[in-house]
Design an enzyme around this catalytic site. Sequence first.
Site, PDB file in Angstrom:
ATOM      1  N   ASN A 128       0.819  -1.207   0.000  1.00 19.18           N
ATOM      2  CA  ASN A 128       0.000   0.000   0.000  1.00 19.18           C
ATOM      3  C   ASN A 128       0.852   1.256   0.000  1.00 19.18           C
ATOM      4  OD1 ASN A 128       0.820   0.466   2.634  1.00 19.18           O
ATOM      5  ND2 ASN A 128      -1.107  -0.180   3.548  1.00 19.18           N
TER       6      ASN A 128
ATOM      7  N   PRO B 180       6.451   1.910  12.005  1.00 18.23           N
ATOM      8  CA  PRO B 180       6.792   0.485  11.924  1.00 18.23           C
ATOM      9  C   PRO B 180       5.925  -0.265  10.911  1.00 18.23           C
ATOM     10  CG  PRO B 180       6.768   1.191  14.203  1.00 18.23           C
ATOM     11  CD  PRO B 180       6.242   2.345  13.403  1.00 18.23           C
ATOM     12  N   TYR B 181       4.653   0.109  10.821  1.00 16.36           N
ATOM     13  CA  TYR B 181       3.758  -0.504   9.829  1.00 16.36           C
ATOM     14  C   TYR B 181       4.276  -0.237   8.418  1.00 16.36           C
ATOM     15  CZ  TYR B 181      -0.522  -1.301   7.115  1.00 16.36           C
ATOM     16  OH  TYR B 181      -1.434  -1.733   6.185  1.00 16.36           O
ATOM     17  N   GLY B 182       4.615   1.020   8.143  1.00 11.37           N
ATOM     18  CA  GLY B 182       5.154   1.368   6.834  1.00 11.37           C
ATOM     19  C   GLY B 182       6.474   0.676   6.564  1.00 11.37           C
TER      20      GLY B 182
ATOM     21  N   SER C 205       7.425  -2.286   7.658  1.00  9.81           N
ATOM     22  CA  SER C 205       7.177  -3.688   7.302  1.00  9.81           C
ATOM     23  C   SER C 205       6.735  -3.803   5.846  1.00  9.81           C
ATOM     24  CB  SER C 205       6.126  -4.296   8.234  1.00  9.81           C
ATOM     25  OG  SER C 205       4.840  -3.745   7.999  1.00  9.81           O
TER      26      SER C 205
END
Length: 201
Positions: free
Chosen positions: A6, A30-32, A34
């Site tokens: 995304n 951290p989400y980005g 990963s």
Amino acid sequence: MVLNKNKKIYIDSCHPNGIDETENLNFISPYGCSKGATDLYFLDYARTYGIKTVVFRQSCIYGPFQIGVEDQGWVAHFSKQALKEKPITIFGDGYQVRDLLYVEDLINAYDLAIKKIDKVKGQTFNIGGGIKNTYSLLQVIKILEKEFNYKVKISFQKMRIGDQKYFVSKNEKIKRILGWKPETDFKKGLDKLISWQKNNL
């Protein structure tokens, strides 16, 4: 292999014609991180081992069979909440802008990439609804209010870390190489989503 990632790997920046694949990466959270790491691994496996991989950096996808929850599938979530006359929580001021891509258009892009994998292997493509299908969160809620004849109750919370104020895909690369472009107008696609929700939720 086609990897769907995304928009969270890009820095928050506003381009009037959309963001293309040359935009600097900035994983923000951290989400980005990963998402970005997986993206780069896919590209490096193609470069190093010749594996036929391609990366789609997708904007906001919506359509039938998507249940939608608060932090994933926000168009379907908003529609479901309005259909059931339940409140909607917005993280931020609601003026965040996104381009919205109907799921069947995305599937068509996958089909093209798989059929022409030798042409696209080792590459990334930004893919979304583009400028013509660009809306703010509040604009989508207004459309839903008109559709359901219901005034949605909105609560506003602090914007979440890593959320972008603006993201619109520039689809020129995939159009040039694969001849793909989004075909479904957002309001027509939304009608199909709502029809499915009415019969299944």
